[in-house]
Structure formats: C-alpha cells, structure tokens
Motif scaffolding. Sequence first.
Motif, PDB file in Angstrom:
ATOM      1  N   ARG A   1       0.916  -1.177  -0.008  1.00  7.76           N
ATOM      2  CA  ARG A   1       0.148   0.109  -0.021  1.00  7.76           C
ATOM      3  C   ARG A   1       1.067   1.331  -0.026  1.00  7.76           C
ATOM      4  NH1 ARG A   1      -2.688  -2.493   4.159  1.00  7.76           N
ATOM      5  NH2 ARG A   1      -4.495  -3.943   3.355  1.00  7.76           N
ATOM      6  N   GLU A   2       1.957   1.336   0.896  1.00 11.20           N
ATOM      7  CA  GLU A   2       3.011   2.375   0.880  1.00 11.20           C
ATOM      8  C   GLU A   2       3.470   2.637  -0.480  1.00 11.20           C
ATOM      9  OE1 GLU A   2       5.604   2.086   3.981  1.00 11.20           O
ATOM     10  OE2 GLU A   2       4.098   1.788   5.598  1.00 11.20           O
ATOM     11  N   VAL A   3       4.049   1.538  -1.199  1.00  7.23           N
ATOM     12  CA  VAL A   3       4.598   1.706  -2.380  1.00  7.23           C
ATOM     13  C   VAL A   3       3.786   2.169  -3.476  1.00  7.23           C
ATOM     14  CG1 VAL A   3       5.244   0.242  -4.430  1.00  7.23           C
ATOM     15  CG2 VAL A   3       6.484  -0.028  -2.051  1.00  7.23           C
ATOM     16  N   GLN A   4       2.327   1.651  -3.337  1.00  2.03           N
ATOM     17  CA  GLN A   4       1.300   2.143  -4.318  1.00  2.03           C
ATOM     18  C   GLN A   4       0.801   3.704  -4.060  1.00  2.03           C
ATOM     19  OE1 GLN A   4      -2.571   0.116  -3.668  1.00  2.03           O
ATOM     20  NE2 GLN A   4      -3.036   0.614  -6.125  1.00  2.03           N
ATOM     21  N   GLN A   5       1.290   4.192  -3.198  1.00  2.00           N
ATOM     22  CA  GLN A   5       1.002   5.648  -2.853  1.00  2.00           C
ATOM     23  C   GLN A   5       2.208   6.296  -2.974  1.00  2.00           C
ATOM     24  OE1 GLN A   5      -0.796   5.563   1.185  1.00  2.00           O
ATOM     25  NE2 GLN A   5      -2.681   4.532   0.367  1.00  2.00           N
ATOM     26  N   SER A   6       3.255   5.878  -3.210  1.00  2.00           N
ATOM     27  CA  SER A   6       4.511   6.610  -3.266  1.00  2.00           C
ATOM     28  C   SER A   6       4.708   7.268  -4.573  1.00  2.00           C
ATOM     29  CB  SER A   6       5.754   5.771  -3.082  1.00  2.00           C
ATOM     30  OG  SER A   6       6.039   4.699  -4.474  1.00  2.00           O
ATOM     31  N   ALA A   7       5.496   8.319  -4.726  1.00  2.00           N
ATOM     32  CA  ALA A   7       5.722   9.378  -5.759  1.00  2.00           C
ATOM     33  C   ALA A   7       6.040   8.659  -6.933  1.00  2.00           C
ATOM     34  CB  ALA A   7       6.486  10.438  -5.320  1.00  2.00           C
ATOM     35  N   ALA A   8       7.315   7.640  -6.640  1.00  2.00           N
ATOM     36  CA  ALA A   8       7.926   6.832  -7.798  1.00  2.00           C
ATOM     37  C   ALA A   8       6.840   5.982  -8.346  1.00  2.00           C
ATOM     38  CB  ALA A   8       8.827   5.990  -6.851  1.00  2.00           C
ATOM     39  N   PHE A   9       5.794   5.356  -7.682  1.00  2.00           N
ATOM     40  CA  PHE A   9       4.937   4.499  -8.310  1.00  2.00           C
ATOM     41  C   PHE A   9       4.147   5.279  -9.218  1.00  2.00           C
ATOM     42  CE2 PHE A   9       1.116   2.333  -8.482  1.00  2.00           C
ATOM     43  CZ  PHE A   9       1.376   0.665  -8.930  1.00  2.00           C
ATOM     44  N   ARG A  10       3.651   6.343  -8.711  1.00  2.00           N
ATOM     45  CA  ARG A  10       2.561   7.323  -9.536  1.00  2.00           C
ATOM     46  C   ARG A  10       3.614   7.659 -10.761  1.00  2.00           C
ATOM     47  NH1 ARG A  10       1.133   9.401  -4.269  1.00  2.00           N
ATOM     48  NH2 ARG A  10       2.526  11.150  -4.634  1.00  2.00           N
ATOM     49  N   GLU A  11       4.674   7.880 -10.713  1.00  2.00           N
ATOM     50  CA  GLU A  11       5.219   8.602 -11.881  1.00  2.00           C
ATOM     51  C   GLU A  11       5.389   7.329 -12.804  1.00  2.00           C
ATOM     52  OE1 GLU A  11       7.167  10.689 -14.563  1.00  2.00           O
ATOM     53  OE2 GLU A  11       6.307  11.351 -12.839  1.00  2.00           O
ATOM     54  N   ILE A  12       5.742   5.813 -12.407  1.00  2.00           N
ATOM     55  CA  ILE A  12       5.794   5.093 -13.235  1.00  2.00           C
ATOM     56  C   ILE A  12       4.334   4.765 -14.036  1.00  2.00           C
ATOM     57  CG2 ILE A  12       6.097   2.396 -13.573  1.00  2.00           C
ATOM     58  CD1 ILE A  12       8.035   2.622 -11.188  1.00  2.00           C
ATOM     59  N   ARG A  13       3.297   4.779 -13.146  1.00  2.00           N
ATOM     60  CA  ARG A  13       1.989   4.795 -13.847  1.00  2.00           C
ATOM     61  C   ARG A  13       1.705   5.905 -14.751  1.00  2.00           C
ATOM     62  NH1 ARG A  13      -2.266   3.915  -9.120  1.00  2.00           N
ATOM     63  NH2 ARG A  13      -2.808   6.164  -9.679  1.00  2.00           N
ATOM     64  N   ARG A  14       2.052   7.094 -14.333  1.00  2.00           N
ATOM     65  CA  ARG A  14       1.664   8.245 -15.278  1.00  2.00           C
ATOM     66  C   ARG A  14       2.468   8.128 -16.507  1.00  2.00           C
ATOM     67  NH1 ARG A  14       3.989  11.938 -17.486  1.00  2.00           N
ATOM     68  NH2 ARG A  14       5.940  11.675 -16.640  1.00  2.00           N
ATOM     69  N   SER A  15       3.665   7.653 -16.430  1.00  2.00           N
ATOM     70  CA  SER A  15       4.670   7.444 -17.667  1.00  2.00           C
ATOM     71  C   SER A  15       4.146   6.255 -18.585  1.00  2.00           C
ATOM     72  CB  SER A  15       5.886   6.928 -17.412  1.00  2.00           C
ATOM     73  OG  SER A  15       6.622   6.684 -18.506  1.00  2.00           O
ATOM     74  N   TYR A  16       3.156   5.199 -17.906  1.00  2.00           N
ATOM     75  CA  TYR A  16       2.703   4.256 -18.845  1.00  2.00           C
ATOM     76  C   TYR A  16       1.638   4.803 -19.403  1.00  2.00           C
ATOM     77  CZ  TYR A  16      -0.064   0.041 -19.345  1.00  2.00           C
ATOM     78  OH  TYR A  16      -0.864  -1.083 -19.737  1.00  2.00           O
ATOM     79  N   ARG A  17       0.631   5.336 -18.691  1.00  2.00           N
ATOM     80  CA  ARG A  17      -0.297   5.927 -19.239  1.00  2.00           C
ATOM     81  C   ARG A  17      -0.387   6.825 -20.108  1.00  2.00           C
ATOM     82  NH1 ARG A  17      -4.224   6.167 -13.638  1.00  2.00           N
ATOM     83  NH2 ARG A  17      -4.530   4.077 -13.615  1.00  2.00           N
ATOM     84  N   SER A  18       0.841   7.743 -20.120  1.00  2.00           N
ATOM     85  CA  SER A  18       0.889   8.856 -20.980  1.00  2.00           C
ATOM     86  C   SER A  18       1.223   8.309 -22.386  1.00  2.00           C
ATOM     87  CB  SER A  18       1.806   9.737 -20.489  1.00  2.00           C
ATOM     88  OG  SER A  18       3.146   9.498 -20.488  1.00  2.00           O
ATOM     89  N   PHE A  19       1.846   7.091 -22.478  1.00  2.00           N
ATOM     90  CA  PHE A  19       2.056   6.527 -23.752  1.00  2.00           C
ATOM     91  C   PHE A  19       0.973   5.765 -24.217  1.00  2.00           C
ATOM     92  CE2 PHE A  19       3.377   3.173 -26.517  1.00  2.00           C
ATOM     93  CZ  PHE A  19       4.181   3.585 -27.334  1.00  2.00           C
ATOM     94  N   VAL A  20       0.470   4.794 -23.395  1.00  2.00           N
ATOM     95  CA  VAL A  20      -0.585   3.757 -24.004  1.00  2.00           C
ATOM     96  C   VAL A  20      -1.859   4.472 -24.147  1.00  2.00           C
ATOM     97  CG1 VAL A  20      -1.884   1.751 -22.973  1.00  2.00           C
ATOM     98  CG2 VAL A  20       0.500   1.934 -22.372  1.00  2.00           C
ATOM     99  N   PHE A  21      -2.621   5.326 -23.489  1.00  2.00           N
ATOM    100  CA  PHE A  21      -3.648   5.763 -23.908  1.00  2.00           C
ATOM    101  C   PHE A  21      -3.656   6.656 -25.167  1.00  2.00           C
ATOM    102  CE2 PHE A  21      -5.121   5.804 -19.059  1.00  2.00           C
ATOM    103  CZ  PHE A  21      -5.896   4.327 -19.251  1.00  2.00           C
ATOM    104  N   PRO A  22      -2.752   7.576 -25.610  1.00  2.00           N
ATOM    105  CA  PRO A  22      -2.747   7.948 -26.983  1.00  2.00           C
ATOM    106  C   PRO A  22      -2.488   7.044 -27.853  1.00  2.00           C
ATOM    107  CG  PRO A  22      -1.599   9.334 -25.296  1.00  2.00           C
ATOM    108  CD  PRO A  22      -1.648   8.257 -24.453  1.00  2.00           C
ATOM    109  N   ALA A  23      -1.625   6.126 -27.690  1.00  2.00           N
ATOM    110  CA  ALA A  23      -1.110   5.186 -28.725  1.00  2.00           C
ATOM    111  C   ALA A  23      -2.376   4.129 -29.018  1.00  2.00           C
ATOM    112  CB  ALA A  23      -0.062   4.291 -28.270  1.00  2.00           C
ATOM    113  N   THR A  24      -3.074   3.967 -27.873  1.00  2.00           N
ATOM    114  CA  THR A  24      -4.395   3.207 -28.246  1.00  2.00           C
ATOM    115  C   THR A  24      -5.320   4.001 -29.016  1.00  2.00           C
ATOM    116  OG1 THR A  24      -4.000   1.864 -26.143  1.00  2.00           O
ATOM    117  CG2 THR A  24      -6.237   1.622 -27.223  1.00  2.00           C
TER     118      THR A  24
END
Length: 134
Positions: free
Chosen positions: A37-60
Amino acid sequence: MRRAESSSVPAAVVRQLPPGGPLEEQRQDSAAAEVYREVQQSAAFREIRRSYRSFVFPATGIFLGWYLLYVTAQAAAPELMRIQLLGPLSVAWLLGLLQFVSTFVITWLYSRNARTRRDRAALGLRWDTQDQLR
C-alpha cells in the motif's frame, strides 16, 4: 514437520506449517500488504504509472482511430478503395498492409518507451519493496 495423528495419512500429505503458526503468518501477510500500500501511494509508483498511461492511452486512441478509418473507408468509399496503385495492389490492400506495419511500429515504440522510461524506475521500486519485505 508435524506428523499426522493417524497412520493412514502419508507423510508427504502432512502440511508443513510455518514456524510461528497461522497467527504469525497472518501478521506477516498484513505487514506485506501495508508495504505494498505504501509503495502504491509513493511518488515513484505514481510517476511510473503516469509514464505508462501517457504512452498507452494516446497510442491506443491513435491506433483505434486509424483502424476505424480503414474500416469506415471500406464501407463508405468502396470506389476509392478499389483504385489500383501498382499492378494488383489497390488502396484497400495498401491500407490493410499498413495496419500490420502500424502494429509492429507501435509495439516497437512501446518496448522502447518501457525500456528507456519505466523499467529502471520499476526495478528500483521493486528492489526497495523487496528490501522492506525482508
């Protein structure tokens, strides 16, 4: 290993319990869940998720738009799609083959994006998480 009370149960079937017992196992599971839960709420995890979504959603979206344009052109403009370009190669064939090309290009771009932007950060986060779980 605990032995079965009855001699009819083979030794291989007898379950080996953790040293602390079931209560200790529940505490460890709860502690691990808290770490995740702590990892999921961390800034590093949010950045990884943001990076993933910023590529996948537009590409899709781009790929689906491109595919729907092809299908719509097939249905709405059959005369345009029948135009011969090179010998037997028509506009429809060319656009259909470009669907395959675009799939491979998007796959290549995704793997490059993952390798350059997310993999190192995710691996670092994984090692930190594993250290916390020990």
